[in-house]
Design a protein around this motif. Structure first.
Motif, PDB file in Angstrom:
ATOM      1  N   UNK A 116       0.832  -1.206   0.000  1.00  0.00           N
ATOM      2  CA  UNK A 116       0.000   0.000   0.000  1.00  0.00           C
ATOM      3  C   UNK A 116       0.866   1.255   0.000  1.00  0.00           C
ATOM      4  N   UNK A 117       1.932   1.237   0.791  1.00  0.00           N
ATOM      5  CA  UNK A 117       2.809   2.403   0.846  1.00  0.00           C
ATOM      6  C   UNK A 117       3.525   2.618  -0.472  1.00  0.00           C
ATOM      7  N   UNK A 118       3.931   1.519  -1.108  1.00  0.00           N
ATOM      8  CA  UNK A 118       4.572   1.635  -2.414  1.00  0.00           C
ATOM      9  C   UNK A 118       3.611   2.242  -3.426  1.00  0.00           C
ATOM     10  N   UNK A 119       2.343   1.799  -3.363  1.00  0.00           N
ATOM     11  CA  UNK A 119       1.350   2.348  -4.279  1.00  0.00           C
ATOM     12  C   UNK A 119       1.141   3.831  -4.033  1.00  0.00           C
ATOM     13  N   UNK A 120       1.144   4.237  -2.751  1.00  0.00           N
ATOM     14  CA  UNK A 120       1.022   5.651  -2.415  1.00  0.00           C
ATOM     15  C   UNK A 120       2.185   6.444  -3.011  1.00  0.00           C
ATOM     16  N   UNK A 121       3.403   5.906  -2.884  1.00  0.00           N
ATOM     17  CA  UNK A 121       4.584   6.593  -3.412  1.00  0.00           C
ATOM     18  C   UNK A 121       4.531   6.698  -4.934  1.00  0.00           C
ATOM     19  N   UNK A 122       4.084   5.628  -5.583  1.00  0.00           N
ATOM     20  CA  UNK A 122       3.991   5.660  -7.052  1.00  0.00           C
ATOM     21  C   UNK A 122       2.961   6.685  -7.506  1.00  0.00           C
ATOM     22  N   UNK A 123       1.809   6.701  -6.848  1.00  0.00           N
ATOM     23  CA  UNK A 123       0.766   7.664  -7.213  1.00  0.00           C
ATOM     24  C   UNK A 123       1.213   9.097  -6.938  1.00  0.00           C
ATOM     25  N   UNK A 124       1.870   9.292  -5.784  1.00  0.00           N
ATOM     26  CA  UNK A 124       2.295  10.651  -5.441  1.00  0.00           C
ATOM     27  C   UNK A 124       3.398  11.130  -6.375  1.00  0.00           C
ATOM     28  N   UNK A 125       4.249  10.213  -6.859  1.00  0.00           N
ATOM     29  CA  UNK A 125       5.302  10.609  -7.796  1.00  0.00           C
ATOM     30  C   UNK A 125       4.700  11.206  -9.064  1.00  0.00           C
ATOM     31  N   UNK A 126       3.613  10.605  -9.525  1.00  0.00           N
ATOM     32  CA  UNK A 126       2.924  11.143 -10.700  1.00  0.00           C
ATOM     33  C   UNK A 126       2.333  12.513 -10.379  1.00  0.00           C
ATOM     34  N   UNK A 127       1.709  12.612  -9.209  1.00  0.00           N
ATOM     35  CA  UNK A 127       1.101  13.881  -8.817  1.00  0.00           C
ATOM     36  C   UNK A 127       2.123  14.994  -8.686  1.00  0.00           C
ATOM     37  N   UNK A 218      -1.675  20.693  25.487  1.00  0.00           N
ATOM     38  CA  UNK A 218      -2.721  21.714  25.346  1.00  0.00           C
ATOM     39  C   UNK A 218      -3.446  21.596  24.015  1.00  0.00           C
ATOM     40  N   UNK A 219      -2.705  21.161  22.995  1.00  0.00           N
ATOM     41  CA  UNK A 219      -3.304  21.014  21.667  1.00  0.00           C
ATOM     42  C   UNK A 219      -3.969  19.652  21.480  1.00  0.00           C
ATOM     43  N   UNK A 220      -3.845  18.765  22.481  1.00  0.00           N
ATOM     44  CA  UNK A 220      -4.437  17.434  22.361  1.00  0.00           C
ATOM     45  C   UNK A 220      -3.669  16.524  21.435  1.00  0.00           C
ATOM     46  N   UNK A 221      -2.363  16.767  21.277  1.00  0.00           N
ATOM     47  CA  UNK A 221      -1.537  15.967  20.374  1.00  0.00           C
ATOM     48  C   UNK A 221      -0.665  15.017  21.184  1.00  0.00           C
ATOM     49  N   UNK A 222      -0.731  13.729  20.863  1.00  0.00           N
ATOM     50  CA  UNK A 222       0.026  12.706  21.584  1.00  0.00           C
ATOM     51  C   UNK A 222       1.359  12.387  20.901  1.00  0.00           C
ATOM     52  N   UNK A 223       1.380  12.443  19.560  1.00  0.00           N
ATOM     53  CA  UNK A 223       2.582  12.020  18.828  1.00  0.00           C
ATOM     54  C   UNK A 223       2.700  12.818  17.543  1.00  0.00           C
ATOM     55  N   UNK A 224       3.899  12.789  16.960  1.00  0.00           N
ATOM     56  CA  UNK A 224       4.139  13.509  15.699  1.00  0.00           C
ATOM     57  C   UNK A 224       5.364  12.931  15.022  1.00  0.00           C
ATOM     58  N   UNK A 225       5.429  13.101  13.719  1.00  0.00           N
ATOM     59  CA  UNK A 225       6.630  12.776  12.956  1.00  0.00           C
ATOM     60  C   UNK A 225       6.853  13.910  11.971  1.00  0.00           C
ATOM     61  N   UNK A 226       8.079  14.438  11.953  1.00  0.00           N
ATOM     62  CA  UNK A 226       8.397  15.598  11.105  1.00  0.00           C
ATOM     63  C   UNK A 226       9.567  15.235  10.205  1.00  0.00           C
ATOM     64  N   UNK A 227       9.467  15.607   8.940  1.00  0.00           N
ATOM     65  CA  UNK A 227      10.513  15.271   7.973  1.00  0.00           C
ATOM     66  C   UNK A 227      10.863  16.496   7.143  1.00  0.00           C
ATOM     67  N   UNK A 228      12.157  16.742   6.909  1.00  0.00           N
ATOM     68  CA  UNK A 228      12.551  17.888   6.089  1.00  0.00           C
ATOM     69  C   UNK A 228      12.313  17.620   4.605  1.00  0.00           C
ATOM     70  N   UNK A 229      12.040  18.679   3.867  1.00  0.00           N
ATOM     71  CA  UNK A 229      11.986  18.600   2.406  1.00  0.00           C
ATOM     72  C   UNK A 229      13.376  18.957   1.901  1.00  0.00           C
ATOM     73  N   UNK A 259      10.743   9.514   1.922  1.00  0.00           N
ATOM     74  CA  UNK A 259      10.405   9.337   0.509  1.00  0.00           C
ATOM     75  C   UNK A 259       9.374  10.363   0.052  1.00  0.00           C
ATOM     76  N   UNK A 260       8.332  10.574   0.868  1.00  0.00           N
ATOM     77  CA  UNK A 260       7.293  11.531   0.491  1.00  0.00           C
ATOM     78  C   UNK A 260       7.836  12.957   0.433  1.00  0.00           C
ATOM     79  N   UNK A 262      10.930  13.895   0.064  1.00  0.00           N
ATOM     80  CA  UNK A 262      11.897  14.037  -1.022  1.00  0.00           C
ATOM     81  C   UNK A 262      11.182  14.282  -2.349  1.00  0.00           C
ATOM     82  N   UNK A 263      10.075  13.585  -2.567  1.00  0.00           N
ATOM     83  CA  UNK A 263       9.293  13.815  -3.783  1.00  0.00           C
ATOM     84  C   UNK A 263       8.786  15.254  -3.825  1.00  0.00           C
ATOM     85  N   UNK A 264       8.252  15.710  -2.702  1.00  0.00           N
ATOM     86  CA  UNK A 264       7.739  17.077  -2.649  1.00  0.00           C
ATOM     87  C   UNK A 264       8.861  18.087  -2.838  1.00  0.00           C
ATOM     88  N   UNK A 265      10.019  17.820  -2.225  1.00  0.00           N
ATOM     89  CA  UNK A 265      11.150  18.744  -2.338  1.00  0.00           C
ATOM     90  C   UNK A 265      11.622  18.853  -3.782  1.00  0.00           C
TER      91      UNK A 265
END
Length: 444
Positions: A116-127, A218-229, A259-260, A262-265
């Motif tokens: 599923x993740x590979x399919x997401x990456x392939x679709x997003x690469x086209x986008x 305070x924002x009700x956020x338990x977790x996060x993941x941040x990635x540079x472009x 991967x995501x 890097x595509x956006x960057x």
């Protein structure tokens, strides 16, 4: 009774009542013999299929149930049966195989997630290959990341001339962000690595001493993941996925985020390069100034947001043709560059200056009043009329200048203003040159 290592044996009579069980069965059931003998067979063993006839080697799956609640997957088979209907049943423990099956199903689930993740990456690469604006790339990244990580919120931040700016998505931490702390995404952008927050306390490591864990709570956020472009080793922005529930990140989470982004960057870098090349193609080769089309774009981008009055100044050089005829085009080009430098020295950095063509220039400035516009136009005329070191005294250069001004009472039509300023310049030229004529747009 026959005892085989690792094999359980149960003997039942014709009424399906247990009359004997070996020690292996008792161990598996965590019971003593008295708790088993005389009890119905199906109280301790549930068959998925009926037992085959004696001599038939086909076993059947079953589940062994102990009085204490023990449950053990087994395989059973009928060894023999006598004339009275007494049967001996062999029981084999397959819990290890069941654990293998669980692991196998886990591996299958992991493979499916990978697919599923590979399919997401392939679709997003086209986008990402099709987007033509930075904000479109950012919004696509928000959409793709939200689906890939099942994130509650996603925000995308890009490096702009005035700093790191959120350009797409939702940042639930914004309302609680501490004063004086670098904007969201800045730490990720500068660090150039994926940051993972598994619980609010983890956020303290990335911004120590500012109570970042409390911001998350305070924002009700338990977790996060941040990635540079990142594009060609340079960070151009950051993506942050937020979760309003506890979230575990598997070993594929960081590579997927990289991967995501890097595509956006790559998309952002391509768009910026295309814009740079496009703008470069819209600059005059001799003076380096914008051409008319780019002047209009720059005016729209920099001047039409906050101004009291807008002035368009059309400048035509007097005496330029003799310079070209007598000294050559190289001298004419050098003169045009010098004139451009003089005009730029008179107007403000925020004002727009371009070459209209030939020996004509356009300056567009935000002013307080028409009177200020006329003063600015005359200062340009005076600057151009000053002597030029590389020109003979017999070749004076002056300027005919036309100026029109409109108030901030509606979006001005640049093409109309340029034509009106051009007409005013022509009147100045017909009146002998080296002068400023104030014109009208026709709508005043």
């Amino acid at each position: 009774m026959l005892n085989l290592p690792g094999c359980g044996l149960i003997t039942i009579d014709g009424q399906q009542v247990i009359v004997d069980a070996n020690s292996q069965v008792l161990e598996w059931l965590n019971s003593v013999r008295a708790e088993i003998i005389g009890r119905p067979f199906d109280r301790f063993l549930t068959l998925r299929m009926p037992l085959a006839d004696a001599g038939d080697v086909r076993p059947t799956d079953a589940t062994l149930h102990g009085i204490s609640g023990v449950v053990r997957p087994v395989v059973v088979g009928l060894l023999d049966e006598d004339e009275s209907g007494t049967q001996r049943i062999a029981v084999y423990d397959v819990s290890t195989r069941s654990a293998f099956n669980l692991g196998f199903r886990g591996a299958e689930a992991k493979t499916e997630r990978g697919r599923q993740r590979l399919q997401i990456l392939l679709n997003s690469a086209v986008g990402f290959g099709n987007v033509r604006a930075e904000v479109d790339a950012a919004e696509l990244l928000v959409d793709v990341a939200q689906r890939a990580f099942a994130a509650t919120f996603v925000s995308v931040h890009l490096q702009q001339p005035d700093g790191v700016v959120q350009v797409a998505g939702t940042n639930p931490l914004a309302a609680h962000w501490p004063a004086g702390v670098r904007p969201a995404g800045a730490v990720t952008l500068v660090g150039g690595k994926v940051l993972v927050v598994r619980e609010p306390q983890d956020a303290e490591a990335y911004a120590p001493g500012v109570g970042m864990s409390e911001v998350y709570r305070a924002a009700g956020i338990h977790a996060a993941i941040a990635s540079p472009l990142r594009s060609h080793g340079e960070s151009v922005g950051a993506m942050i996925c937020y979760f309003d529930h506890p979230r575990e990140f598997d070993e594929e989470a960081v590579p997927l985020a990289e991967a995501l982004t890097n595509q956006a960057a790559q998309a952002v870098a391509r768009i910026r390069l295309e814009e740079t090349l496009r703008r470069a193609a819209m600059h005059d080769e001799v003076t380096g100034l914008p051409n008319r089309r780019l002047v209009e774009e720059d005016v729209t981008r920099t001047l039409l947001t906050h101004y009291t009055a807008l002035s368009v100044i059309f400048i035509d050089l007097d005496g330029f043709k003799p310079v070209n005829d007598m000294l050559g085009h190289a001298a004419g080009d050098a003169l045009l560059r010098d004139v451009a430098h003089r005009i730029r020295g008179v107007i403000r950095d925020t004002d727009v200056l371009g070459r209209f063509g030939g020996d004509e220039f356009i300056a567009v400035a935000a002013v307080e009043s028409p009177g200020d516009a006329a003063v600015l136009a005359d200062r340009i005329r005076v600057a151009i009329a000053a002597p030029y070191d590389d020109l003979p005294l017999g070749l004076p250069i002056t300027a005919s200048v036309g100026v029109v001004t409109v108030g901030n009472d509606g979006a001005p039509v640049m093409d109309q203003l340029i034509r009106a300023a051009d007409h005013a310049m022509y009147e100045a030229k017909m009146a002998g040159g080296d002068r400023v004529t104030v014109g009208s747009t026709g709508a005043d």
